[in-house]
Design a protein around this motif. Structure first.
Motif: not given
Ligand SMILES: [Zn+2]
Length: 346
Positions: A59, A62, A102, A145-146
């Motif tokens: 993404h 992120e 993203r 990820h975040t």
């Molecule tokens: Zn993500």
């Protein structure tokens, strides 16, 4: 006798044992002929061992994970004395990364395009390239990820914990909170799992930010996993301090906004909330019509919105339920202390 190190070729580039190389895996160029690639750095030990990929920014916004990979590559412990190979992929979705987005240019979510195909959409082709050039050449994986934009997550591991090796990696990563998850969603995680490659998904912090705590948690987690699978030697001092007490959530639920308005949050990430406890207050722009938002569950806040404006139905607080939520809260407080110590020791 040392095991013979097998050849490793990524995107046509051979990386011999004991060597470190950067490889650009080509993907579709931009309209104006600008070349695009998935940048990869491969560090091979002289001795054979696991092949671990660590990927970030699937993404594109992120970015905490991008910084994690950068610091991992700068770590003194990543060198030719390692057993096995690290494949570091700081940016999987270069298109999104360069636009703080993203998504891919066609608004698809790359992490829903796996395993992909040669003739599919742009996302499907990138997913297929990533699977064949990186994932299928690895024995283990960690994907960073975040939270989505305007959302933040407590550092946590999401993984298919019913698989023994995945569960072992998740325990080794050492974050206090694990979420068992086996969603069929076209993600990298699902496709790696389908190929029999144990993979962890790390979630922490928010999109478009560098957060020290989130970055350090991931960095120490990755190094701990590398210790657990025998790639690097375990640090004695660290092992004593880093008790592997982790808790797996039984389930989780989002508390949604019962009304539209502006939200004043009264809870924080990692805190224990009881059923009926006030999480925040929603009011209109005049400050009247105040309404308390209460938790419908007892558990730990593992994710929350950062946007103070909410529409009715918006997800506000993500609560994870554990068999002993008090123990989780205590563990989280202790974990923060350990992290600070480790940071000072570095
Ligand atoms: Zn993500």
């Amino acid at each position: 006798m040392k095991n013979k190190v097998l050849p490793l070729e990524i995107s046509g580039v051979n990386v011999p044992a004991g060597k470190r190389k950067k490889v650009e895996i080509p993907i579709a160029q931009l309209f104006d002929t600008t070349k695009m690639s998935i940048p990869v750095e491969i560090v091979r030990g002289k001795e054979s061992g696991p092949i671990l990929f660590v990927s970030a920014a699937i993404h594109g916004d992120e970015i905490n994970g991008v910084e994690v990979v950068k610091r991992l590559l700068a770590s003194k412990r990543i060198n030719s004395r390692m057993k096995g190979t690290l494949i570091a992929v700081p940016i999987v979705n270069s298109y999104g990364f360069n636009r703080n987005s993203r998504y891919l240019p066609d608004r698809r979510d790359l992490n829903r395009c796996f395993p992909g195909s040669v003739n599919g959409s742009l996302g499907s082709q990138i997913a297929n390239t990533f699977m064949t050039e990186v994932v299928e050449k690895s024995t283990h994986g960690i994907d960073l990820h975040t939270g989505a934009i305007h959302r933040t997550n407590l550092p946590q591991i999401r993984a298919f914990l019913d698989d023994d090796e995945t569960s072992r990696l998740a325990q080794a990563f050492g974050v206090p909170v694990l979420i068992n998850s086996n969603i069929r969603d076209g993600s990298l995680r699902q496709s790696a799992l389908d190929k029999g490659i144990p993979i962890l998904l790390y979630e922490g912090g928010e999109a478009l930010r560098y957060e020290e705590k989130v970055i350090n948690t991931a960095l120490y987690g990755i190094l701990s996993v590398m210790e657990a699978i025998g790639m690097i030697r375990t640090k004695e001092r660290k092992r004593r301090k880093r008790t592997k007490e982790v808790h797996t959530a039984r389930s989780s639920a989002w508390i949604r906004a019962p009304y539209s308005g502006s939200l004043r949050v009264q809870s924080k990430l990692g805190s224990l909330v009881n059923k009926g406890e006030v999480l925040g207050v929603i009011s209109n722009p005049y400050g009247s019509d105040k309404a308390e938002v209460t938790s419908t569950k007892t558990g730990i806040v593992i994710g929350m919105t950062l946007l103070p404006l909410v529409n009715k139905g918006d997800a506000m607080f993500h609560i994870a339920m554990f068999s002993d939520s008090e123990a989780v809260e205590e563990r989280l407080e202790f974990f923060d202390e350990i992290l600070e110590e480790q940071y000072e020791e570095r």
